[in-house]
Design an enzyme around this catalytic site. Sequence first.
Site, PDB file in Angstrom:
ATOM      1  N   CYS A 157      -3.412   0.917   6.726  1.00 36.57           N
ATOM      2  CA  CYS A 157      -3.662   0.245   8.003  1.00 36.57           C
ATOM      3  C   CYS A 157      -4.323   1.186   8.996  1.00 36.57           C
ATOM      4  O   CYS A 157      -5.163   0.778   9.787  1.00 36.57           O
ATOM      5  CB  CYS A 157      -2.366  -0.313   8.573  1.00 36.57           C
ATOM      6  SG  CYS A 157      -1.056   0.893   8.671  1.00 36.57           S
ATOM      7  N   ASN A 173       0.809  -1.230   0.000  1.00 35.78           N
ATOM      8  CA  ASN A 173       0.000   0.000   0.000  1.00 35.78           C
ATOM      9  C   ASN A 173       0.836   1.271   0.000  1.00 35.78           C
ATOM     10  O   ASN A 173       0.456   2.267  -0.595  1.00 35.78           O
ATOM     11  CB  ASN A 173      -1.021  -0.009   1.139  1.00 35.78           C
ATOM     12  CG  ASN A 173      -0.420  -0.269   2.492  1.00 35.78           C
ATOM     13  OD1 ASN A 173       0.692  -0.785   2.605  1.00 35.78           O
ATOM     14  ND2 ASN A 173      -1.131   0.096   3.537  1.00 35.78           N
ATOM     15  N   GLY A 192       1.869  -5.633   7.526  1.00 36.98           N
ATOM     16  CA  GLY A 192       0.926  -6.376   6.695  1.00 36.98           C
ATOM     17  C   GLY A 192      -0.232  -6.890   7.521  1.00 36.98           C
ATOM     18  O   GLY A 192      -0.616  -6.281   8.521  1.00 36.98           O
ATOM     19  N   SER A 193      -0.780  -8.026   7.110  1.00 36.24           N
ATOM     20  CA  SER A 193      -1.977  -8.554   7.764  1.00 36.24           C
ATOM     21  C   SER A 193      -1.631  -9.209   9.108  1.00 36.24           C
ATOM     22  O   SER A 193      -0.499  -9.630   9.330  1.00 36.24           O
ATOM     23  CB  SER A 193      -2.644  -9.587   6.859  1.00 36.24           C
ATOM     24  OG  SER A 193      -1.779 -10.694   6.680  1.00 36.24           O
ATOM     25  N   VAL A 194      -2.629  -9.318   9.964  1.00 36.27           N
ATOM     26  CA  VAL A 194      -2.437  -9.960  11.265  1.00 36.27           C
ATOM     27  C   VAL A 194      -2.003 -11.409  11.049  1.00 36.27           C
ATOM     28  O   VAL A 194      -1.051 -11.895  11.678  1.00 36.27           O
ATOM     29  CB  VAL A 194      -3.745  -9.922  12.098  1.00 36.27           C
ATOM     30  CG1 VAL A 194      -3.562 -10.643  13.424  1.00 36.27           C
ATOM     31  CG2 VAL A 194      -4.176  -8.476  12.337  1.00 36.27           C
ATOM     32  N   GLU A 240     -11.056  -5.751   9.325  1.00 32.27           N
ATOM     33  CA  GLU A 240     -10.411  -4.814   8.409  1.00 32.27           C
ATOM     34  C   GLU A 240     -10.824  -5.133   6.980  1.00 32.27           C
ATOM     35  O   GLU A 240     -10.682  -6.261   6.519  1.00 32.27           O
ATOM     36  CB  GLU A 240      -8.890  -4.927   8.552  1.00 32.27           C
ATOM     37  CG  GLU A 240      -8.153  -3.928   7.697  1.00 32.27           C
ATOM     38  CD  GLU A 240      -6.653  -3.919   7.958  1.00 32.27           C
ATOM     39  OE1 GLU A 240      -6.021  -4.982   7.845  1.00 32.27           O
ATOM     40  OE2 GLU A 240      -6.123  -2.838   8.277  1.00 32.27           O
ATOM     41  N   GLU A 287       7.420   2.659  15.144  1.00 38.55           N
ATOM     42  CA  GLU A 287       8.292   3.161  14.082  1.00 38.55           C
ATOM     43  C   GLU A 287       8.181   4.679  14.070  1.00 38.55           C
ATOM     44  O   GLU A 287       7.364   5.268  14.766  1.00 38.55           O
ATOM     45  CB  GLU A 287       7.861   2.584  12.734  1.00 38.55           C
ATOM     46  CG  GLU A 287       7.997   1.078  12.703  1.00 38.55           C
ATOM     47  CD  GLU A 287       7.972   0.517  11.301  1.00 38.55           C
ATOM     48  OE1 GLU A 287       6.919  -0.008  10.911  1.00 38.55           O
ATOM     49  OE2 GLU A 287       9.003   0.630  10.595  1.00 38.55           O
ATOM     50  N   GLU A 321       3.672  -4.170  12.484  1.00 37.75           N
ATOM     51  CA  GLU A 321       2.683  -3.126  12.155  1.00 37.75           C
ATOM     52  C   GLU A 321       1.572  -3.830  11.394  1.00 37.75           C
ATOM     53  O   GLU A 321       1.702  -4.104  10.207  1.00 37.75           O
ATOM     54  CB  GLU A 321       3.296  -2.044  11.260  1.00 37.75           C
ATOM     55  CG  GLU A 321       4.444  -1.283  11.860  1.00 37.75           C
ATOM     56  CD  GLU A 321       4.000  -0.222  12.862  1.00 37.75           C
ATOM     57  OE1 GLU A 321       2.797  -0.172  13.214  1.00 37.75           O
ATOM     58  OE2 GLU A 321       4.863   0.540  13.300  1.00 37.75           O
ATOM     59  N   LYS A 380      12.217  -7.219   1.662  1.00 41.26           N
ATOM     60  CA  LYS A 380      11.372  -7.952   0.720  1.00 41.26           C
ATOM     61  C   LYS A 380      10.116  -7.144   0.427  1.00 41.26           C
ATOM     62  O   LYS A 380       9.242  -7.021   1.273  1.00 41.26           O
ATOM     63  CB  LYS A 380      10.956  -9.310   1.294  1.00 41.26           C
ATOM     64  CG  LYS A 380      10.307 -10.174   0.222  1.00 41.26           C
ATOM     65  CD  LYS A 380       9.266 -11.135   0.757  1.00 41.26           C
ATOM     66  CE  LYS A 380       7.878 -10.561   0.778  1.00 41.26           C
ATOM     67  NZ  LYS A 380       7.300 -10.257  -0.546  1.00 41.26           N
TER      68      LYS A 380
HETATM   69  P1  NAI Z   1       0.181  -9.838   3.694  1.00 42.26           P
HETATM   70  O1  NAI Z   1       0.300  -9.598   5.143  1.00 42.26           O
HETATM   71  O2  NAI Z   1       0.140 -11.257   3.265  1.00 42.26           O
HETATM   72  O3  NAI Z   1       1.394  -9.120   2.927  1.00 42.26           O
HETATM   73  C1  NAI Z   1       2.266  -8.153   3.474  1.00 42.26           C
HETATM   74  C2  NAI Z   1       3.706  -8.559   3.225  1.00 42.26           C
HETATM   75  O4  NAI Z   1       3.972  -9.786   3.925  1.00 42.26           O
HETATM   76  C3  NAI Z   1       4.036  -8.857   1.754  1.00 42.26           C
HETATM   77  O5  NAI Z   1       5.353  -8.454   1.468  1.00 42.26           O
HETATM   78  C4  NAI Z   1       3.936 -10.367   1.692  1.00 42.26           C
HETATM   79  O6  NAI Z   1       4.700 -10.911   0.642  1.00 42.26           O
HETATM   80  C5  NAI Z   1       4.501 -10.760   3.039  1.00 42.26           C
HETATM   81  N1  NAI Z   1       4.092 -12.080   3.515  1.00 42.26           N
HETATM   82  C6  NAI Z   1       2.939 -12.739   3.278  1.00 42.26           C
HETATM   83  N2  NAI Z   1       2.940 -13.939   3.883  1.00 42.26           N
HETATM   84  C7  NAI Z   1       4.121 -14.058   4.524  1.00 42.26           C
HETATM   85  C8  NAI Z   1       4.728 -15.078   5.326  1.00 42.26           C
HETATM   86  N3  NAI Z   1       4.116 -16.229   5.568  1.00 42.26           N
HETATM   87  N4  NAI Z   1       5.955 -14.845   5.848  1.00 42.26           N
HETATM   88  C9  NAI Z   1       6.591 -13.687   5.613  1.00 42.26           C
HETATM   89  N5  NAI Z   1       6.082 -12.706   4.842  1.00 42.26           N
HETATM   90  C10 NAI Z   1       4.861 -12.872   4.303  1.00 42.26           C
HETATM   91  O7  NAI Z   1      -1.089  -9.050   3.180  1.00 42.26           O
HETATM   92  P2  NAI Z   1      -1.931  -9.250   1.806  1.00 42.26           P
HETATM   93  O8  NAI Z   1      -2.282 -10.679   1.608  1.00 42.26           O
HETATM   94  O9  NAI Z   1      -1.208  -8.566   0.721  1.00 42.26           O
HETATM   95  O10 NAI Z   1      -3.250  -8.431   2.162  1.00 42.26           O
HETATM   96  C11 NAI Z   1      -4.254  -9.039   2.960  1.00 42.26           C
HETATM   97  C12 NAI Z   1      -4.789  -8.074   3.967  1.00 42.26           C
HETATM   98  O11 NAI Z   1      -3.749  -7.667   4.854  1.00 42.26           O
HETATM   99  C13 NAI Z   1      -5.302  -6.756   3.412  1.00 42.26           C
HETATM  100  O12 NAI Z   1      -6.601  -6.905   2.941  1.00 42.26           O
HETATM  101  C14 NAI Z   1      -5.231  -5.883   4.630  1.00 42.26           C
HETATM  102  O13 NAI Z   1      -6.332  -6.126   5.448  1.00 42.26           O
HETATM  103  C15 NAI Z   1      -3.974  -6.353   5.335  1.00 42.26           C
HETATM  104  N6  NAI Z   1      -2.800  -5.521   5.021  1.00 42.26           N
HETATM  105  C16 NAI Z   1      -2.399  -4.600   5.944  1.00 42.26           C
HETATM  106  C17 NAI Z   1      -1.347  -3.753   5.663  1.00 42.26           C
HETATM  107  C18 NAI Z   1      -0.904  -2.737   6.646  1.00 42.26           C
HETATM  108  O14 NAI Z   1      -0.427  -1.687   6.241  1.00 42.26           O
HETATM  109  N7  NAI Z   1      -0.964  -3.007   7.938  1.00 42.26           N
HETATM  110  C19 NAI Z   1      -0.641  -3.783   4.384  1.00 42.26           C
HETATM  111  C20 NAI Z   1      -1.093  -4.842   3.495  1.00 42.26           C
HETATM  112  C21 NAI Z   1      -2.153  -5.650   3.818  1.00 42.26           C
END
Ligand code: NAI
Length: 498
Positions: free
Chosen positions: A302, A170, A246-248, A402, A479, A268, A193
């Site tokens: 987020c 994002n 990223g996601s929870v 969310e 942060e 975060e 990454k």
């Molecule tokens: P995600 O949490 O899977 O992705 C965020 C990052 O984590 C990406 O770089 C991804 O490649 C990495 N990642 C994913 N699985 C991982 C694992 N097992 N081990 C290490 N790294 C991993 O989020 P996604 O699937 O893109 O989006 C899903 C939901 O997450 C969104 O709908 C939103 O609700 C939330 N989200 C929250 C964010 C925030 O700023 N807090 C940012 C992105 C998503």
Amino acid sequence: MTISASQFAQAYLSKGQLPDLSKLPTGHWINGAFCHSAGSAMESFDPGLGRAFASFSAGTAQDVARAVEAANTALKDWRHSTPEQRSHLLNRMAALLLEDLETLAFFESLDSGKTLTEARGDLRSAANFFAYYASVARTLEGRALPTDAQHMSWTLREPVGVTAHIIPWNYPTSTFARSVAPALAAGCTVVAKPAETTPFTALLMGQLLAKAGLPAGVVNVVTGLGPVVGAALAQHPKVRHITFTGSVQSGVTVAQSAAPHVASLTLELGGKSPLIALSDCNIDTTADAALWAIYSNAGQICSAGSRLVVQRSIHSALLEALVRKTSLLRVGHGLRDLDVGAINSGQQLAKIAGHVDAARARGAAIPVGGHSGADNPLDTGWFYRPTILDDLPHNDPCVQEEIFGPVLAVQVVDDDEEALAAANGTAFGLYAGIFTQDISRALRLARDLDAGQVTINDYWAGGVSVPFGGNKQSGYGREKGQEGLAAYLSTKSISVKV
Ligand code: NAI
Ligand code: MG
């Protein structure tokens, strides 16, 4: 002559012409050079058209091992670099980002779907993080500690070592800078990454850091899938700290992977942040702030103000203003630079639409929005109309979960106590905004809100110096600001018998 992002955008939108794609790297950035991946190639999409425009490397655990090795080797010298060297370099990086802003903003808008204005903002914010931590790098000091007459004791603040940075899609550039800049200021080395839908700017920033004078191996970037590259990073025993945004669900997985080798973490994670509108707030200002809080970056933030907790006496007046202003928002390809850009992926769009459709099926009132689509039929990618779900029960899934899209969930309350209970009544605790003319009401709420940050009569106030992070399932660690450095430093105490 610098070509502006708008010129690139026009050529792309009218003739399908892309600037020289050879500027986009295809390999990983490891040990000061782009290099081939052990894995295959993946495509990155233009969310505004919903089609691939470039490919990049789907990294493997082997690539991660190479990058961590490079970071570990580079640590030996980098940890002893002087504050002046680090500061100079980070300042130079800030300047280079601003010099390349138009090209980087173009590619970021194309790759992420955000509007050009938002992409430029993301880059300025990234430059600001490097400039801020350039100053902070010069201020690191230990303390002399009072003990007894036979001893002298003091502390050193040392870099924790190799750090991993797992970045979401994002805010690809500013999230990279938000954690990489303090890590470098602290004397740590980095393996980053980026998200699989927005891989390019992190690679380009790795290259820019080298141009700024960073020694090879101090910052490495490996692209690819979260469960492969991210997981390998989190599991690597030489990684001493992981900053994850990223996601929870993915955050919990990362925490579990880091536990066996006792790496520290900054998480975060998500949010469901309330904007609280009390009876005496200024309706027009509050409506504008609520729009900004939920529709910026198409709601994919987020800390978005994704809930409006409004006092009953002003509910209909505020809703009327919100619906009127929301229906004027123009939605389109990020490079058209309208009010609201694209949704980052088809998967994310399906998640948003699924939430709203389920709310509709439960009987929710949807006074504006509630469907996908852009203004211009040529924009055939992933879009969702700015949407309001009115007067939802506090336990509604759209209040509790969310959505990460341009969807505002309205909760109606009778008094301050109920507003507080509603605001605190989710599993998250990231951000909260309070709108009232009464400073005592505002401060009582600010004190009692379970959130990492609170703004009064504004939303997202405060710049790089203001700490940012969550409570409860929004994560832990902070942060930004001087606190943002803490994760990358460990304290060593030294005592001498005299
Ligand atoms: P995600 O949490 O899977 O992705 C965020 C990052 O984590 C990406 O770089 C991804 O490649 C990495 N990642 C994913 N699985 C991982 C694992 N097992 N081990 C290490 N790294 C991993 O989020 P996604 O699937 O893109 O989006 C899903 C939901 O997450 C969104 O709908 C939103 O609700 C939330 N989200 C929250 C964010 C925030 O700023 N807090 C940012 C992105 C998503
Ligand atoms: Mg993309």
